[in-house]
Design a protein around this motif. Structure first.
Motif, mmCIF file in Angstrom:
data_model
loop_
_atom_site.group_PDB
_atom_site.id
_atom_site.type_symbol
_atom_site.label_atom_id
_atom_site.label_comp_id
_atom_site.label_asym_id
_atom_site.label_seq_id
_atom_site.Cartn_x
_atom_site.Cartn_y
_atom_site.Cartn_z
ATOM 1 N N THR A 1 0.831 -1.207 0.000
ATOM 2 C CA THR A 1 0.000 0.000 0.000
ATOM 3 C C THR A 1 0.862 1.251 0.000
ATOM 4 O O THR A 1 0.583 2.228 -0.710
ATOM 5 N N ARG A 2 1.948 1.193 0.771
ATOM 6 C CA ARG A 2 2.823 2.351 0.898
ATOM 7 C C ARG A 2 3.544 2.663 -0.411
ATOM 8 O O ARG A 2 3.716 3.833 -0.771
ATOM 9 N N ILE A 3 3.966 1.635 -1.154
ATOM 10 C CA ILE A 3 4.753 1.890 -2.364
ATOM 11 C C ILE A 3 3.906 1.886 -3.633
ATOM 12 O O ILE A 3 4.393 2.196 -4.715
ATOM 13 N N GLY A 4 2.642 1.511 -3.524
ATOM 14 C CA GLY A 4 1.735 1.642 -4.654
ATOM 15 C C GLY A 4 1.770 0.521 -5.663
ATOM 16 O O GLY A 4 1.267 0.694 -6.775
ATOM 17 N N VAL A 5 2.319 -0.629 -5.333
ATOM 18 C CA VAL A 5 2.291 -1.787 -6.232
ATOM 19 C C VAL A 5 2.006 -3.037 -5.424
ATOM 20 O O VAL A 5 2.247 -3.093 -4.220
ATOM 21 N N ARG A 6 1.473 -4.041 -6.125
ATOM 22 C CA ARG A 6 1.312 -5.358 -5.512
ATOM 23 C C ARG A 6 2.360 -6.268 -6.138
ATOM 24 O O ARG A 6 2.476 -6.352 -7.362
ATOM 25 N N PHE A 7 3.130 -6.922 -5.302
ATOM 26 C CA PHE A 7 4.204 -7.776 -5.795
ATOM 27 C C PHE A 7 3.643 -8.998 -6.520
ATOM 28 O O PHE A 7 2.514 -9.442 -6.226
ATOM 29 N N PRO A 8 4.397 -9.569 -7.457
ATOM 30 C CA PRO A 8 3.963 -10.798 -8.124
ATOM 31 C C PRO A 8 3.667 -11.904 -7.114
ATOM 32 O O PRO A 8 4.292 -11.983 -6.045
ATOM 33 N N ALA A 9 2.723 -12.778 -7.462
ATOM 34 C CA ALA A 9 2.243 -13.788 -6.514
ATOM 35 C C ALA A 9 3.361 -14.700 -6.030
ATOM 36 O O ALA A 9 3.397 -15.063 -4.838
ATOM 37 N N ASP A 10 4.279 -15.102 -6.926
ATOM 38 C CA ASP A 10 5.315 -16.039 -6.483
ATOM 39 C C ASP A 10 6.299 -15.377 -5.524
ATOM 40 O O ASP A 10 6.772 -16.012 -4.572
ATOM 41 N N TYR A 11 6.589 -14.087 -5.738
ATOM 42 C CA TYR A 11 7.459 -13.379 -4.794
ATOM 43 C C TYR A 11 6.758 -13.194 -3.454
ATOM 44 O O TYR A 11 7.371 -13.319 -2.384
ATOM 45 N N ARG A 12 5.458 -12.916 -3.479
ATOM 46 C CA ARG A 12 4.690 -12.804 -2.234
ATOM 47 C C ARG A 12 4.723 -14.123 -1.467
ATOM 48 O O ARG A 12 4.860 -14.159 -0.247
ATOM 49 N N THR A 13 4.574 -15.235 -2.212
ATOM 50 C CA THR A 13 4.626 -16.550 -1.567
ATOM 51 C C THR A 13 5.984 -16.778 -0.915
ATOM 52 O O THR A 13 6.081 -17.288 0.215
ATOM 53 N N PHE A 14 7.034 -16.406 -1.633
ATOM 54 C CA PHE A 14 8.380 -16.542 -1.068
ATOM 55 C C PHE A 14 8.505 -15.759 0.238
ATOM 56 O O PHE A 14 8.998 -16.279 1.250
ATOM 57 N N GLY B 1 9.565 -17.146 -9.631
ATOM 58 C CA GLY B 1 9.602 -18.573 -9.329
ATOM 59 C C GLY B 1 10.500 -19.339 -10.274
ATOM 60 O O GLY B 1 11.272 -20.213 -9.856
ATOM 61 N N ALA B 2 10.424 -19.036 -11.573
ATOM 62 C CA ALA B 2 11.277 -19.712 -12.543
ATOM 63 C C ALA B 2 12.745 -19.388 -12.289
ATOM 64 O O ALA B 2 13.615 -20.261 -12.378
ATOM 65 N N TRP B 3 13.035 -18.130 -11.979
ATOM 66 C CA TRP B 3 14.402 -17.696 -11.660
ATOM 67 C C TRP B 3 14.935 -18.458 -10.454
ATOM 68 O O TRP B 3 16.064 -18.953 -10.464
ATOM 69 N N TYR B 4 14.094 -18.600 -9.435
ATOM 70 C CA TYR B 4 14.539 -19.271 -8.211
ATOM 71 C C TYR B 4 14.730 -20.768 -8.448
ATOM 72 O O TYR B 4 15.727 -21.355 -8.033
ATOM 73 N N HIS B 5 13.777 -21.393 -9.126
ATOM 74 C CA HIS B 5 13.890 -22.831 -9.387
ATOM 75 C C HIS B 5 15.075 -23.133 -10.298
ATOM 76 O O HIS B 5 15.730 -24.175 -10.131
ATOM 77 N N ASP B 6 15.365 -22.262 -11.259
ATOM 78 C CA ASP B 6 16.538 -22.468 -12.107
ATOM 79 C C ASP B 6 17.807 -22.501 -11.253
ATOM 80 O O ASP B 6 18.681 -23.351 -11.442
ATOM 81 N N TRP B 7 17.913 -21.549 -10.333
ATOM 82 C CA TRP B 7 19.081 -21.536 -9.437
ATOM 83 C C TRP B 7 19.151 -22.816 -8.605
ATOM 84 O O TRP B 7 20.224 -23.414 -8.453
#
Length: 399
Positions: free
Chosen positions: A46-59, A158-164
């Motif tokens: 709310t403070r920064i004005g964006v909603r993070f992607p779902a996979d990053y939120r899950t992380f 998620g793809a970036w993380y799983h690749d790593w």
């Protein structure tokens, strides 16, 4: 994101990369920071004005607000409210910074709108998560500090993380499988973890040296799974490609010798190792050759030759713990475990522990070197049929 795969993968990396050799592991140590609760995350959004992607939120909410991950680890989100609101990230394709634009600073500032830094590569390179704009959800790599591109790395966090995770598991488990097949440790690899690995990469246009090493690595996996004929086929393919450098030639010779040993050709395996030792391979290659030569001599009960080979191993590879352990082992095999303990204790200050058993590296590593070498010596005693001597060294290993 598959949280079960991530947790199992991180557990495996903690267990098997005991020296924290993987790039960045000494920073994050395969651990997550405490996760965020949903309310705290929503307050940030709310403070920064964006909603993070779902996979990053899950992380952030299920695993941790930063920690284990690519490069030096994943950044968490700041809760102090210091961020500015995020504008639109303008790109959907690779972009290179200008070289002579008089408005360079303004151009660069606009280029990084809508990007959230998620990892540091070192040397000023970064990975960013696009949180606003037509490429929202993607991860982009930033090499602009040296005048190179800002470019997509992965379609999603998620793809970036799983690749790593997959690349890391392949490297760490592959090294442990090779060491286990060569009988250099008393460990093994949980076969269930192999399901976490993706299929081997298809042969492409990689350089011959890379292809030889990849084929040799796949041969070790085949040996681990008792598929000796497949291992021989893979090594034949590697020989057909041709090992141009000493590093590839030595690694190929090692795999060939291990296969010969598994097939009962101890003499042929020893000949292969002896022919490879004079090559000017990497320091670890030389050590692996010396380790395997001593093992093969012990298999043939040639104790005098094994003793001479061990002393050569120590002289050529003075930082390798395995040589010192074998020096003590030979006292056990000749019926003098008391002398073995004396040798073990006298040798403990020597060497820096070349890839030995996952030790920290304090200025004075004598106590931990002694425990680690004693643990290995106890295992070697059991391996070579001296089970009644093993408890003596188990006691030293447990301090």
């Amino acid at each position: 994101m598959d949280l079960d795969v991530i947790r199992r993968g991180l557990d495996a990396l903690r267990e098997y990369d005991t020296d924290l050799d993987l790039f960045g592991a000494r920073e994050h140590r395969y651990r997550f920071k405490p996760p965020l609760d949903e309310a705290a995350l929503e307050a940030v959004e709310t403070r920064i004005g964006v909603r993070f992607p779902a996979d990053y939120r899950t992380f952030l909410t299920r695993l941790g607000n930063g920690g284990a991950g690519p490069y030096y680890g994943v950044h968490g989100v700041r809760l102090d409210g210091a961020w500015a609101r995020f504008g639109l990230f303008p790109f959907t394709e690779e972009w290179e910074p200008p070289t002579d634009d008089e408005d360079y600073d303004d151009v660069m500032e606009a280029a990084f709108e809508g990007l959230l830094p998620v990892a540091e590569h070192g040397c000023g390179y970064r990975s960013h998560l696009v949180v606003n704009g037509p490429a929202a959800g993607q991860v982009w790599g930033d090499w602009t500090c040296v005048g190179e591109a800002l470019a997509p790395q992965a379609e999603s966090f998620g793809a970036w993380y799983h690749d790593w995770l997959e690349v890391s598991l392949r490297e760490v488990l592959g090294e442990r499988i090779e060491a286990t097949v060569r009988d250099e440790t008393g460990w093994s690899v949980d076969r269930r973890l192999l399901s976490l690995l993706p299929p081997p990469l298809a042969d492409g246009d990689e350089q011959p040296a890379v292809k030889v090493l990849r084929l040799a690595g796949r041969a070790y996996l085949a040996l681990y799974e008792r598929r000796n004929s497949d291992a021989r086929d893979l090594l034949a393919q590697a020989h057909a490609v041709g090992a141009e450098g000493d590093h590839e030639a030595v690694r190929l010779a090692l795999a060939e010798a291990v296969l010969l040993r598994e097939e009962g050709g101890i003499t042929d395996a020893l000949t292969t190792v002896e022919h490879a030792i004079p090559r000017n391979g990497w320091w670890l290659d030389r050590s692996l050759l010396h380790r395997l030569r001593v093992e093969l001599l012990l298999t043939q009960s040639r104790l005098d030759d094994a003793y001479a080979a061990t002393e050569e191993h120590i002289a050529r590879c003075p930082n390798d713990d395995f040589g010192y352990v074998r020096r003590a082992l030979l006292r056990v095999l000749t019926g003098d475990p008391s002398a073995a303990e004396e040798v073990l204790r006298a040798d403990a200050p020597l060497g820096r522990g070349l890839r030995s058993a996952g030790h920290p590296r304090p200025a004075d590593r004598t106590p931990i070197a002694l425990r680690l070498r004693a643990r290995r010596l106890a295992w070697e005693c059991r391996r070579w049929g001296h089970t009644t001597d093993a408890p003596r060294f188990d006691a030293i290993a447990t301090g």
